[in-house]
Write a protein that holds these residues in place. Sequence first.
Motif, mmCIF file in Angstrom:
data_model
loop_
_atom_site.group_PDB
_atom_site.id
_atom_site.type_symbol
_atom_site.label_atom_id
_atom_site.label_comp_id
_atom_site.label_asym_id
_atom_site.label_seq_id
_atom_site.Cartn_x
_atom_site.Cartn_y
_atom_site.Cartn_z
ATOM 1 N N ILE A 82 0.832 -1.205 0.000
ATOM 2 C CA ILE A 82 0.000 0.000 0.000
ATOM 3 C C ILE A 82 0.866 1.254 0.000
ATOM 4 O O ILE A 82 0.629 2.192 -0.773
ATOM 5 N N ARG A 83 1.888 1.275 0.839
ATOM 6 C CA ARG A 83 2.768 2.463 0.918
ATOM 7 C C ARG A 83 3.501 2.708 -0.388
ATOM 8 O O ARG A 83 3.631 3.852 -0.838
ATOM 9 N N GLN A 84 4.012 1.639 -1.000
ATOM 10 C CA GLN A 84 4.896 1.786 -2.152
ATOM 11 C C GLN A 84 4.171 1.887 -3.486
ATOM 12 O O GLN A 84 4.670 2.508 -4.421
ATOM 13 N N ARG A 85 2.984 1.292 -3.590
ATOM 14 C CA ARG A 85 2.367 1.161 -4.911
ATOM 15 C C ARG A 85 1.005 1.847 -5.045
ATOM 16 O O ARG A 85 0.516 1.999 -6.164
ATOM 17 N N LEU A 86 0.402 2.244 -3.940
ATOM 18 C CA LEU A 86 -0.957 2.766 -4.003
ATOM 19 C C LEU A 86 -1.014 4.216 -3.524
ATOM 20 O O LEU A 86 -0.294 4.606 -2.598
ATOM 21 N N ASN A 87 -1.866 4.983 -4.154
ATOM 22 C CA ASN A 87 -2.150 6.338 -3.691
ATOM 23 C C ASN A 87 -3.298 6.270 -2.688
ATOM 24 O O ASN A 87 -4.308 5.603 -2.940
ATOM 25 N N THR A 88 -3.158 6.964 -1.576
ATOM 26 C CA THR A 88 -4.206 6.936 -0.563
ATOM 27 C C THR A 88 -4.481 8.353 -0.056
ATOM 28 O O THR A 88 -3.652 9.245 -0.176
ATOM 29 N N THR A 89 -5.663 8.534 0.525
ATOM 30 C CA THR A 89 -6.022 9.805 1.146
ATOM 31 C C THR A 89 -5.482 9.842 2.572
ATOM 32 O O THR A 89 -4.862 8.879 3.037
ATOM 33 N N ARG A 90 -5.735 10.927 3.269
ATOM 34 C CA ARG A 90 -5.471 10.961 4.703
ATOM 35 C C ARG A 90 -6.354 9.915 5.378
ATOM 36 O O ARG A 90 -7.298 9.386 4.788
ATOM 37 N N TYR A 91 -6.056 9.617 6.635
ATOM 38 C CA TYR A 91 -6.802 8.594 7.363
ATOM 39 C C TYR A 91 -8.033 9.211 8.024
ATOM 40 O O TYR A 91 -7.953 10.257 8.675
#
Length: 379
Positions: A82-91
Amino acid sequence: MLKVCIESSYPYIQRYVNYGSLLQYYALQTWFAGHGCKAYWLRFNWVRLARAQKRERRRQAVQRPHEVAALMRVRGAFRRFIRQRLNTTRYYSHTCILKALPPQADIYITGSDQVWGSYSDVNYLLFAPDGRVKASYAASFGRTQIDDAYAKKARKALRRFDGISVREDSGVVICERLGFKAEHVLDPTLLLNGDDYPSKSKGRHKDPYVLCYFLNDTRKEQIHWDAVTAYAEETGCNPKLVAVENTYLVFEQDCLWYLSPEEWLDAYRNAKAIITNSFHGTAFAVIFKKPFLVVLQQDDYARQNTRMDSLLKTLGLRERVYDPQRPLKQQMEEDINWDTVYALLEAERNRSNEFLQHLIDMAKRGSASTMWRRKERGL
């Protein structure tokens, strides 16, 4: 560049090892990137482990420390992916905060996976601002019908949607009963080819093996394990079973594989054959063009078979459901006409691509809430 916020199975991934739930988001993000958009996975986690679940995990950590530690390493590999390959929003941990300070996007999507297995405001995008494109992509109810209380809430929420698409044909029927037209589209994983997925260890697996990926397996009899191991022995292969929650309580350690997401993909690439009871386990057998059989789930999980049935029917592969009355080897060796399967798959990809492209076009025009007309029908 348009921004796309995707609400999917993030809470589920925080609790369970499920490769399909992770990779369906990877696939949708990759699709949008290839069409000039930047997608973000909504990091909203309202799920908390119940006390009984926490006690059970602590008990297993004491009684089976090596197996639990191995599964914890797999969860760590998921977090790295998730950290290396995916874009995420804030939690986000509370719905009220999400509604007050939603992530900014031009398009808001719910799906894929079983985002509509139960009702929640978040999975029906009630946090998304007015005037922005809102849609479902390959959303799944995980069932063939919903109760009246759920239907009332869903009907109200879907009025705000600019596009509705579902993963199973049973979902089309449910939406029709709610009074909405829904498109039947592919799961995001099937929008990509095998080479579009990451790899970590091509050629690592030297000895031939039959890869088994089972979810909700509490008894060996449920997945016909004796027939599976007999088939592996007949073909000179090792039976290898992907370890997920509680698998180590049922199966011997020498057949279990604890895999990162990249290693799981490589295990599919290099397998001699696939045996699975999972929707995404089936999807990736198709993606990598592997001989495969689907073992139907039983008891409380039997309703999940509708997902596999819908996919197999769409691709003309219903004969790949395992029949315990016939030799497994005979069924596995029956020819799959991949040219025919991929012709059907390509047609479905075109329909799915058109649906997603239309959302992008709407966002560019600023014409939300005009794509789909609600049919004047009740339940």
